[in-house]
Design a protein around this motif. Structure first.
Motif, mmCIF file in Angstrom:
data_model
loop_
_atom_site.group_PDB
_atom_site.id
_atom_site.type_symbol
_atom_site.label_atom_id
_atom_site.label_comp_id
_atom_site.label_asym_id
_atom_site.label_seq_id
_atom_site.Cartn_x
_atom_site.Cartn_y
_atom_site.Cartn_z
ATOM 1 N N PHE A 1 -41.754 -8.103 -6.544
ATOM 2 C CA PHE A 1 -43.020 -8.655 -7.009
ATOM 3 C C PHE A 1 -42.943 -10.178 -7.048
ATOM 4 O O PHE A 1 -41.844 -10.756 -7.104
ATOM 5 C CB PHE A 1 -43.415 -8.091 -8.380
ATOM 6 C CG PHE A 1 -42.500 -8.484 -9.517
ATOM 7 C CD1 PHE A 1 -42.769 -9.599 -10.288
ATOM 8 C CD2 PHE A 1 -41.368 -7.727 -9.818
ATOM 9 C CE1 PHE A 1 -41.937 -9.970 -11.347
ATOM 10 C CE2 PHE A 1 -40.537 -8.070 -10.869
ATOM 11 C CZ PHE A 1 -40.826 -9.193 -11.626
ATOM 12 N N LYS A 2 -44.098 -10.799 -7.014
ATOM 13 C CA LYS A 2 -44.183 -12.255 -6.976
ATOM 14 C C LYS A 2 -43.988 -12.835 -8.369
ATOM 15 O O LYS A 2 -44.634 -12.408 -9.331
ATOM 16 C CB LYS A 2 -45.539 -12.688 -6.419
ATOM 17 C CG LYS A 2 -45.675 -14.181 -6.189
ATOM 18 C CD LYS A 2 -47.026 -14.511 -5.562
ATOM 19 C CE LYS A 2 -47.164 -16.008 -5.315
ATOM 20 N NZ LYS A 2 -48.499 -16.343 -4.711
ATOM 21 N N ASN B 1 -45.737 2.573 -14.946
ATOM 22 C CA ASN B 1 -45.575 1.236 -14.386
ATOM 23 C C ASN B 1 -44.806 0.359 -15.376
ATOM 24 O O ASN B 1 -44.386 0.837 -16.426
ATOM 25 C CB ASN B 1 -46.952 0.660 -14.046
ATOM 26 C CG ASN B 1 -47.604 1.419 -12.897
ATOM 27 O OD1 ASN B 1 -47.054 1.509 -11.803
ATOM 28 N ND2 ASN B 1 -48.782 1.995 -13.153
ATOM 29 N N LYS C 1 -47.142 -9.422 -17.756
ATOM 30 C CA LYS C 1 -47.828 -8.937 -16.576
ATOM 31 C C LYS C 1 -47.453 -7.483 -16.328
ATOM 32 O O LYS C 1 -46.379 -7.022 -16.722
ATOM 33 C CB LYS C 1 -47.473 -9.812 -15.365
ATOM 34 C CG LYS C 1 -45.998 -9.791 -15.016
ATOM 35 C CD LYS C 1 -45.559 -11.000 -14.200
ATOM 36 C CE LYS C 1 -46.055 -10.994 -12.787
ATOM 37 N NZ LYS C 1 -45.448 -12.084 -11.994
ATOM 38 N N ILE D 1 -46.585 -4.646 -13.563
ATOM 39 C CA ILE D 1 -46.126 -4.451 -12.196
ATOM 40 C C ILE D 1 -46.322 -2.986 -11.847
ATOM 41 O O ILE D 1 -45.810 -2.094 -12.525
ATOM 42 C CB ILE D 1 -44.640 -4.827 -12.034
ATOM 43 C CG1 ILE D 1 -44.390 -6.261 -12.535
ATOM 44 C CG2 ILE D 1 -44.201 -4.673 -10.587
ATOM 45 C CD1 ILE D 1 -45.145 -7.331 -11.796
ATOM 46 N N TYR D 2 -47.060 -2.735 -10.772
ATOM 47 C CA TYR D 2 -47.398 -1.367 -10.384
ATOM 48 C C TYR D 2 -46.282 -0.778 -9.523
ATOM 49 O O TYR D 2 -46.310 -0.862 -8.294
ATOM 50 C CB TYR D 2 -48.735 -1.351 -9.651
ATOM 51 C CG TYR D 2 -49.914 -1.555 -10.570
ATOM 52 C CD1 TYR D 2 -50.577 -0.469 -11.140
ATOM 53 C CD2 TYR D 2 -50.361 -2.840 -10.885
ATOM 54 C CE1 TYR D 2 -51.660 -0.649 -11.997
ATOM 55 C CE2 TYR D 2 -51.442 -3.035 -11.746
ATOM 56 C CZ TYR D 2 -52.084 -1.936 -12.292
ATOM 57 O OH TYR D 2 -53.148 -2.126 -13.154
ATOM 58 N N CYS E 1 -46.121 1.909 -5.119
ATOM 59 C CA CYS E 1 -45.607 0.755 -4.363
ATOM 60 C C CYS E 1 -44.556 1.278 -3.383
ATOM 61 O O CYS E 1 -43.382 1.400 -3.705
ATOM 62 C CB CYS E 1 -44.989 -0.264 -5.324
ATOM 63 S SG CYS E 1 -44.410 -1.776 -4.527
ATOM 64 N N CYS F 1 -45.059 -5.425 -4.746
ATOM 65 C CA CYS F 1 -45.855 -4.532 -5.580
ATOM 66 C C CYS F 1 -47.019 -5.304 -6.182
ATOM 67 O O CYS F 1 -46.914 -6.505 -6.476
ATOM 68 C CB CYS F 1 -45.004 -3.947 -6.699
ATOM 69 S SG CYS F 1 -43.664 -2.887 -6.140
ATOM 70 N N GLN F 2 -48.105 -4.606 -6.391
ATOM 71 C CA GLN F 2 -49.270 -5.218 -7.031
ATOM 72 C C GLN F 2 -48.926 -5.594 -8.473
ATOM 73 O O GLN F 2 -48.212 -4.866 -9.162
ATOM 74 C CB GLN F 2 -50.445 -4.241 -7.022
ATOM 75 C CG GLN F 2 -51.714 -4.769 -7.704
ATOM 76 C CD GLN F 2 -52.791 -3.706 -7.809
ATOM 77 O OE1 GLN F 2 -52.660 -2.612 -7.231
ATOM 78 N NE2 GLN F 2 -53.835 -3.998 -8.554
ATOM 79 N N SER F 3 -49.438 -6.726 -8.923
ATOM 80 C CA SER F 3 -49.236 -7.149 -10.306
ATOM 81 C C SER F 3 -50.568 -7.533 -10.935
ATOM 82 O O SER F 3 -51.529 -7.885 -10.232
ATOM 83 C CB SER F 3 -48.256 -8.319 -10.386
ATOM 84 O OG SER F 3 -48.780 -9.464 -9.735
ATOM 85 N N GLU F 4 -50.620 -7.467 -12.251
ATOM 86 C CA GLU F 4 -51.846 -7.768 -12.987
ATOM 87 C C GLU F 4 -51.493 -8.591 -14.224
ATOM 88 O O GLU F 4 -50.635 -8.189 -15.018
ATOM 89 C CB GLU F 4 -52.532 -6.468 -13.401
ATOM 90 C CG GLU F 4 -53.777 -6.645 -14.246
ATOM 91 C CD GLU F 4 -54.345 -5.318 -14.712
ATOM 92 O OE1 GLU F 4 -55.169 -5.324 -15.641
ATOM 93 O OE2 GLU F 4 -53.956 -4.265 -14.156
#
Length: 313
Positions: A206-207, A226, A246, A248-249, A253, A260-263
């Motif tokens: 993840f970023k 998650n 945050k 992390i999905y 993934c 991976c998508q993060s929110e």
């Protein structure tokens, strides 16, 4: 009379080793887009079983026994009775032990830097270490009853950006078992691409946050499988301390080379009025509910903050 009123007010705020506080920029503001602050304390516990309660680096909650474990980065493990409802109902110290080898002998000073803590659904306790990177299972007396084989790239000390930037975060996932993350990415990795490692070699990427030297300091499994990840950025006294929470999905993934998508849940920045300290620990204590704790670095001018919150869902 003013002194009496002050003392009465202070004692009213002080509850069994805890002092009420408020970390948000605006007084009495507790609701944010991604989360709600439910209760906020400064922990004032001094010595527990002769061990100094300071430099807390992570925590983990045994949901069955209603016990909250704190680990310090000096290899000390503290156990509390802990109950949570809409507020922190109970936080009472039970005891403290030093983390030691199975023989009972102490780890060498540079091998006892315990940074991550996890508990599985059987109440078994695990810790991860910087210095000489390792993950172990510990009994209630603090003895390491098992040391786990790390993925090959995590075994070589030369792969880490420094000895103090290795296995910072640890959690137990019901599907994947123990998951760990390094504070900073390994030397061969992009500085802004973080990795979550399972002990069987599986990885997720993840970023990292945009702030300079943003580091993973804690992670916890969420109700949906998650991860809730905490990142910290601190580059000097004149620069802001930024703590980011945050999601992390991990679920879904599947791209081995992709991110991976993060929110974003919440970003706390001292230059924007947040009264925060060196947050390093996370634990899930109920459905969508968590606590986070800060490391006071055994410094008179810092605090051990203990914050109970609910993530929006």
């Amino acid at each position: 009379m003013k002194i009496v009123l002050f003392l009465a007010s202070f004692l009213g705020l002080l509850q069994g080793g805890m002092l009420n506080t408020h970390i948000a920029p605006t007084l009495n503001t507790t609701q944010f887009k991604g989360m709600t602050l439910l209760d906020q304390k400064i922990l004032l516990f001094k010595n527990i079983d002769g061990l100094k309660f300071s430099e807390i680096s992570d925590l983990a909650y045994d949901h069955n026994a209603k016990k909250l474990y704190f680990v310090s980065d000096e290899g000390k493990l503290f156990v509390f009775n802990a109950l949570f409802s809409d507020k922190i109902e109970t936080l009472n110290a039970i005891g403290g032990v030093e983390l030691v080898k199975n023989s009972g002998k102490k780890f060498q000073r540079w091998r006892r830097d315990s940074e991550g803590l996890a508990i599985n659904d059987k109440g078994e306790v695990y810790a991860s270490f910087e210095g000489r990177a390792k993950i172990g299972k510990f009994d209630q007396k603090g003895r390491m009853v098992k040391q786990y084989t790390l993925p090959k790239k995590l075994r070589n000390p030369d792969n880490y950006r420094s000895r103090n930037k290795s296995l910072e975060a640890l959690t137990w996932h019901p599907k994947y078992g123990l998951l760990t993350a390094t504070e900073w990415p390994l030397k061969h990795k992009n500085k802004k691409e973080q990795t979550i490692y399972a002990l069987n070699g599986k990885e997720w990427y993840f970023k990292a946050e945009a702030e300079s030297k943003s580091a993973v300091v804690a992670m916890e499994v969420m109700d949906d499988g998650n991860l809730l990840v905490m990142e910290r950025s601190f580059t000097g006294l004149m620069n802001p301390l930024v703590i980011t929470l945050k999601k992390i999905y991990l679920i879904g993934c599947k791209n081995k080379k992709g991110l991976c998508q993060s929110e974003l849940i919440l970003k706390m920045n001292t230059h924007q009025g947040w009264d925060i300290d060196n947050f390093e620990g996370l634990a899930r204590v109920g459905k969508h509910r968590y606590v986070m704790v800060s490391d006071d670095n055994d410094n008179f001018f810092q605090k051990t903050l203990f914050v109970y919150f609910e993530v929006a869902h």
